[in-house]
Write an enzyme that holds these catalytic residues in place. Structure first.
Site, PDB file in Angstrom:
ATOM      1  NE  ARG A   1     -31.154  42.073 -31.651  1.00 58.27           N
ATOM      2  CZ  ARG A   1     -30.406  43.169 -31.603  1.00 58.27           C
ATOM      3  NH1 ARG A   1     -29.428  43.332 -32.473  1.00 58.27           N
ATOM      4  NH2 ARG A   1     -30.635  44.082 -30.697  1.00 58.27           N
TER       5      ARG A   1
ATOM      6  CG  HIS B   1     -39.001  15.644 -23.121  1.00 57.65           C
ATOM      7  ND1 HIS B   1     -39.473  16.595 -23.998  1.00 57.65           N
ATOM      8  CD2 HIS B   1     -37.868  15.176 -23.675  1.00 57.65           C
ATOM      9  CE1 HIS B   1     -38.662  16.681 -25.037  1.00 57.65           C
ATOM     10  NE2 HIS B   1     -37.683  15.818 -24.865  1.00 57.65           N
TER      11      HIS B   1
ATOM     12  CE  LYS C   1     -35.709  17.107 -36.567  1.00 59.41           C
ATOM     13  NZ  LYS C   1     -35.101  17.059 -35.249  1.00 59.41           N
TER      14      LYS C   1
ATOM     15  CD  GLU D   1     -42.584  21.071 -31.870  1.00 58.40           C
ATOM     16  OE1 GLU D   1     -41.577  20.455 -32.205  1.00 58.40           O
ATOM     17  OE2 GLU D   1     -42.870  21.337 -30.697  1.00 58.40           O
TER      18      GLU D   1
ATOM     19  CE  LYS E   1     -38.097  20.763 -31.846  1.00 62.01           C
ATOM     20  NZ  LYS E   1     -39.127  20.281 -30.910  1.00 62.01           N
TER      21      LYS E   1
ATOM     22  CG  HIS F   1     -39.652  12.972 -27.738  1.00 56.28           C
ATOM     23  ND1 HIS F   1     -39.690  11.925 -28.624  1.00 56.28           N
ATOM     24  CD2 HIS F   1     -38.375  13.425 -27.742  1.00 56.28           C
ATOM     25  CE1 HIS F   1     -38.489  11.760 -29.151  1.00 56.28           C
ATOM     26  NE2 HIS F   1     -37.666  12.649 -28.634  1.00 56.28           N
TER      27      HIS F   1
ATOM     28  CG  ASN G   1     -42.658  16.554 -30.086  1.00 55.34           C
ATOM     29  OD1 ASN G   1     -41.440  16.580 -30.104  1.00 55.34           O
ATOM     30  ND2 ASN G   1     -43.406  17.623 -30.261  1.00 55.34           N
TER      31      ASN G   1
ATOM     32  CG  HIS H   1     -33.245  12.238 -25.463  1.00 54.56           C
ATOM     33  ND1 HIS H   1     -34.177  13.075 -24.914  1.00 54.56           N
ATOM     34  CD2 HIS H   1     -33.571  12.117 -26.777  1.00 54.56           C
ATOM     35  CE1 HIS H   1     -35.028  13.459 -25.849  1.00 54.56           C
ATOM     36  NE2 HIS H   1     -34.680  12.892 -26.986  1.00 54.56           N
TER      37      HIS H   1
ATOM     38  CD  GLU I   1     -35.128  10.770 -30.529  1.00 53.43           C
ATOM     39  OE1 GLU I   1     -36.195  10.718 -31.166  1.00 53.43           O
ATOM     40  OE2 GLU I   1     -34.952  11.545 -29.556  1.00 53.43           O
TER      41      GLU I   1
ATOM     42  NE  ARG J   1     -39.299  20.464 -35.640  1.00 53.64           N
ATOM     43  CZ  ARG J   1     -38.213  21.187 -35.808  1.00 53.64           C
ATOM     44  NH1 ARG J   1     -38.273  22.322 -36.471  1.00 53.64           N
ATOM     45  NH2 ARG J   1     -37.048  20.785 -35.331  1.00 53.64           N
TER      46      ARG J   1
HETATM   47  P1  NAD Z   1     -25.030  13.542 -25.474  1.00 51.00           P
HETATM   48  O1  NAD Z   1     -24.862  14.729 -26.309  1.00 51.00           O
HETATM   49  O2  NAD Z   1     -25.044  13.747 -24.013  1.00 51.00           O
HETATM   50  O3  NAD Z   1     -23.895  12.475 -25.841  1.00 51.00           O
HETATM   51  C1  NAD Z   1     -23.846  11.269 -25.141  1.00 51.00           C
HETATM   52  C2  NAD Z   1     -22.438  10.952 -24.635  1.00 51.00           C
HETATM   53  O4  NAD Z   1     -21.653  10.444 -25.704  1.00 51.00           O
HETATM   54  C3  NAD Z   1     -21.679  12.129 -24.062  1.00 51.00           C
HETATM   55  O5  NAD Z   1     -21.022  11.716 -22.901  1.00 51.00           O
HETATM   56  C4  NAD Z   1     -20.671  12.461 -25.151  1.00 51.00           C
HETATM   57  O6  NAD Z   1     -19.503  13.032 -24.647  1.00 51.00           O
HETATM   58  C5  NAD Z   1     -20.396  11.107 -25.748  1.00 51.00           C
HETATM   59  N1  NAD Z   1     -19.991  11.112 -27.140  1.00 51.00           N
HETATM   60  C6  NAD Z   1     -20.492  11.883 -28.124  1.00 51.00           C
HETATM   61  N2  NAD Z   1     -19.965  11.524 -29.304  1.00 51.00           N
HETATM   62  C7  NAD Z   1     -19.099  10.515 -29.067  1.00 51.00           C
HETATM   63  C8  NAD Z   1     -18.256   9.741 -29.899  1.00 51.00           C
HETATM   64  N3  NAD Z   1     -18.250   9.885 -31.224  1.00 51.00           N
HETATM   65  N4  NAD Z   1     -17.494   8.799 -29.311  1.00 51.00           N
HETATM   66  C9  NAD Z   1     -17.549   8.587 -27.970  1.00 51.00           C
HETATM   67  N5  NAD Z   1     -18.326   9.294 -27.141  1.00 51.00           N
HETATM   68  C10 NAD Z   1     -19.101  10.251 -27.686  1.00 51.00           C
HETATM   69  O7  NAD Z   1     -26.372  12.767 -25.819  1.00 51.00           O
HETATM   70  P2  NAD Z   1     -27.237  12.618 -27.150  1.00 51.00           P
HETATM   71  O8  NAD Z   1     -28.024  11.396 -26.945  1.00 51.00           O
HETATM   72  O9  NAD Z   1     -26.429  12.771 -28.373  1.00 51.00           O
HETATM   73  O10 NAD Z   1     -28.208  13.900 -27.100  1.00 51.00           O
HETATM   74  C11 NAD Z   1     -29.209  14.021 -26.137  1.00 51.00           C
HETATM   75  C12 NAD Z   1     -29.687  15.454 -26.126  1.00 51.00           C
HETATM   76  O11 NAD Z   1     -30.188  15.799 -27.412  1.00 51.00           O
HETATM   77  C13 NAD Z   1     -30.802  15.710 -25.144  1.00 51.00           C
HETATM   78  O12 NAD Z   1     -30.500  16.846 -24.390  1.00 51.00           O
HETATM   79  C14 NAD Z   1     -32.008  15.975 -26.036  1.00 51.00           C
HETATM   80  O13 NAD Z   1     -32.923  16.857 -25.441  1.00 51.00           O
HETATM   81  C15 NAD Z   1     -31.360  16.575 -27.233  1.00 51.00           C
HETATM   82  N6  NAD Z   1     -32.185  16.470 -28.461  1.00 51.00           N
HETATM   83  C16 NAD Z   1     -32.427  17.599 -29.166  1.00 51.00           C
HETATM   84  C17 NAD Z   1     -33.188  17.560 -30.318  1.00 51.00           C
HETATM   85  C18 NAD Z   1     -33.401  18.805 -31.143  1.00 51.00           C
HETATM   86  O14 NAD Z   1     -34.170  18.782 -32.090  1.00 51.00           O
HETATM   87  N7  NAD Z   1     -32.750  19.892 -30.840  1.00 51.00           N
HETATM   88  C19 NAD Z   1     -33.702  16.337 -30.761  1.00 51.00           C
HETATM   89  C20 NAD Z   1     -33.435  15.187 -30.021  1.00 51.00           C
HETATM   90  C21 NAD Z   1     -32.676  15.263 -28.868  1.00 51.00           C
END
Ligand code: NAD
Ligand code: MG
Length: 538
Positions: free
Chosen positions: A296, A427, A402, A412, A318, A423, A420, A438, A360, A416
């Site tokens: 939990r 999405h 943020k 949200e 989130k 998005h 989006n 993304h 973003e 908040r």
């Molecule tokens: P990701 O986490 O898939 O990373 C992209 C790629 O870069 C991966 O292959 C990773 O291994 C590589 N990588 C990461 N750091 C590196 C580094 N320093 N050097 C070399 N390679 C590196 O993609 P992302 O764009 O970071 O995240 C996308 C995800 O985030 C989506 O699933 C999205 O839904 C989520 N997201 C969540 C929120 C939230 O509020 N929780 C907000 C925005 C996005």
């Protein structure tokens, strides 16, 4: 701009008179940080096979000073390190330059009676005090005090080692990073932003009494950064458990989450043990989800390694995994204890991922904070070139924006949703056309949602154009790929979006630059038209 992006973390260099506690306190600080500890006197002795007193007796002070210079040269090479120095080290200009260059100098100050009392009890032979300890000590202090006083901070050496160590920790944070506070109730958390802040991980966790941590990352990131994180943790007395998942959105699902939980349970992780999420948004979401549901909820630390994660996903609590029917369908709100956004790790990020993060950033500029848009317009080349200071400033501005939004509306319920923007369409596109990152999907989403805003008379052509120009300059797509599924399919997918209520698709639209408008019901016919209008011509 904050100047925290171009440097590594500073070494902490302790200076002061014999008896001021440099070695003792330095060793404790190094243990707290998980950093290397170097004592230049001890290094001289190790390298020469003689004690300091023996070198003085056999070869004189000059020989000792030469050996000390060599020791300083060697000490500053291991970075980050805590370096305890000999009392006379600063008299030499070369030593001063070397120690100051990228070093945080801490003067442990004490009065002669305190120093005398301590040196008379520690049993170390000190050639410069021989004969008349009090007289020599007072004379040396008078001579050296002006040099000591040039240190970055002066601390009262009679305070307890614990107080000194926490004072130095605070001074180190103030020097090496920008800090954004996210003031969530019941418990806010800091975001530390700067080059090298990953090396604070041991001190951060140990400082919160944590003894074990699951370090969740990808195999390649483990090699690149995870081993370093594990070394810092171990050095600070925190036992790391390495858990890796393959890179890619597919790791953001229930079965990988269950495997992570299996590993944690097998290792006997309990409620006081932490999860350290080292990676991009995928790792952040998976790690946050697991930390939120394991027993939990266990302590969570985000170490975001993509620009996207640093500006967005690591902040706000989130965390979700995907379901075959919809993205982020299964999730929790689970706040981290702290976020370490190390902009130096972005150097290895593929350019495409950097651009994706900029989507973003542009989103914040369009829907939350117009100044972010102006900043990106002015510094885009530096950001794309990986300039540390520009990236740190960009992350600081977005984190601040943020933090402001999410503290007002953690769950949200309303405002908040401003985050989006881009998005809802993004999405759907991401789900139906996995060839896009993304950020790329969000870029296309913003183009469509701006088009809708224009058609509804909320914004003028100039704003839509300004967004498009910037997205293009950032190397992001500004239209639906020609191979993307038909508009009807995308709209069908949007109906599964969490923002849909009573069958109505609701978007965050724009009413100006930096002014998102949440919860706008949009007729499907208009959305279909927008998707068709924004299909890339090529
Ligand atoms: P990701 O986490 O898939 O990373 C992209 C790629 O870069 C991966 O292959 C990773 O291994 C590589 N990588 C990461 N750091 C590196 C580094 N320093 N050097 C070399 N390679 C590196 O993609 P992302 O764009 O970071 O995240 C996308 C995800 O985030 C989506 O699933 C999205 O839904 C989520 N997201 C969540 C929120 C939230 O509020 N929780 C907000 C925005 C996005
Ligand atoms: Mg000493």
């Amino acid at each position: 701009m904050t100047a925290v992006g171009a440097r590594l973390l500073p070494n902490v260099v302790l200076v002061g008179m014999p008896g001021s506690g440099k070695t003792h306190v330095g060793r404790i600080l190094a243990g707290r940080l998980g950093w290397t500890f170097v004592d230049t006197d001890a290094l001289v002795e190790r390298r020469s096979g003689r004690s300091v007193a023996e070198i003085f007796a056999a070869q004189g002070e000059e020989a000792f000073r030469a050996a000390e210079r060599a020791a300083v040269r060697e000490a500053v090479r291991s970075r980050p390190a805590v370096i305890a120095t000999g009392g006379g080290v600063l008299a030499d200009r070369r030593n001063r330059d070397r120690l100051r260059n990228g070093g945080l100098l801490v003067y442990l100050q004490a009065d002669p009676p305190v120093l005398l009392n301590r040196v008379s009890r520690d049993g170390i032979a000190r050639p410069l005090l021989a004969g008349d300890p009090e007289g020599h000590l007072r004379a040396l202090l008078a001579e050296r005090a002006p040099l000591y006083q040039q240190a970055d901070i002066v601390m009262d050496a009679t305070r307890s080692p614990e107080e000194l160590v926490s004072g130095m920790w605070e001074a180190l944070l103030a020097r090496c990073c920008a800090r954004v506070s996210v003031d969530h109730s019941p418990k806010g958390y800091p975001v530390y932003i700067g080059a090298g802040v990953l090396d604070l991980v041991g001190g951060l966790l140990a400082g919160q009494g944590i003894r074990r941590a699951t370090v969740l990352t990808h195999p390649r990131l483990w090699q690149r950064l995870g081993e370093r994180v594990a070394r810092r943790l171990r050095g600070a007395g925190v036992e790391p458990l390495r858990v890796t998942v393959p890179p890619g959105e597919r790791s953001k699902a229930l079965s990988p989450a269950a495997r992570v939980v299996d590993r944690m349970a097998e290792a006997g992780m309990d409620r006081g043990d932490a999860v350290v999420a080292l990676g991009g948004g995928v790792i952040g979401d998976l790690g946050g989800f697991v930390a939120g549901v394991y027993m939990r909820g266990v302590p969570l630390f985000h170490l975001p390694t993509t620009l996207l994660a640093q500006v967005d996903s690591a902040i706000g609590g989130k965390a979700a995994v995907n379901h075959p029917r919809a993205k982020n369908l299964i999730g929790v709100f689970h706040l981290p204890r702290a976020v370490l956004a190390d902009v130096a790790v972005l150097r290895t990020l593929p350019l495409r991922e950097l651009r994706s993060g900029l989507a973003e950033v542009i989103k914040y500029g369009m829907s939350v904070d117009a100044e972010i848009l102006t900043f990106v317009e002015a510094h885009l080349e530096a950001l794309l070139a990986g300039d540390g200071d520009a990236l740190a400033e960009c992350v600081r501005r977005c984190a601040t924006a943020k933090a402001r939004v999410v503290t007002q509306d953690l769950y949200e319920a309303g405002q908040r949703q401003i985050l989006n923007y881009g998005h809802t369409v993004g999405h759907a596109l991401e789900r139906r056309f996995p060839g896009l990152t993304h950020g790329e999907a969000v870029a296309v989403g913003m183009v469509v949602e701006a088009w809708v805003s224009l058609r509804l008379g909320l914004v003028g052509e100039d704003i839509v154009r300004r967004q498009e120009v910037l997205l293009q300059r950032a190397g992001l797509p500004v239209g639906l790929p020609s191979a993307a599924p038909p508009a009807e399919e995308l709209v069908q997918t949007m109906r599964l979006d969490k923002k849909v209520r009573k069958g109505e698709i609701r978007l965050t639209l724009l009413k100006g630059v930096g002014k998102g408008l949440v919860d706008q019901a949009v007729p499907e016919a208009l959305l279909l038209e927008g998707l068709r209008a924004c299909r890339a011509s090529s």
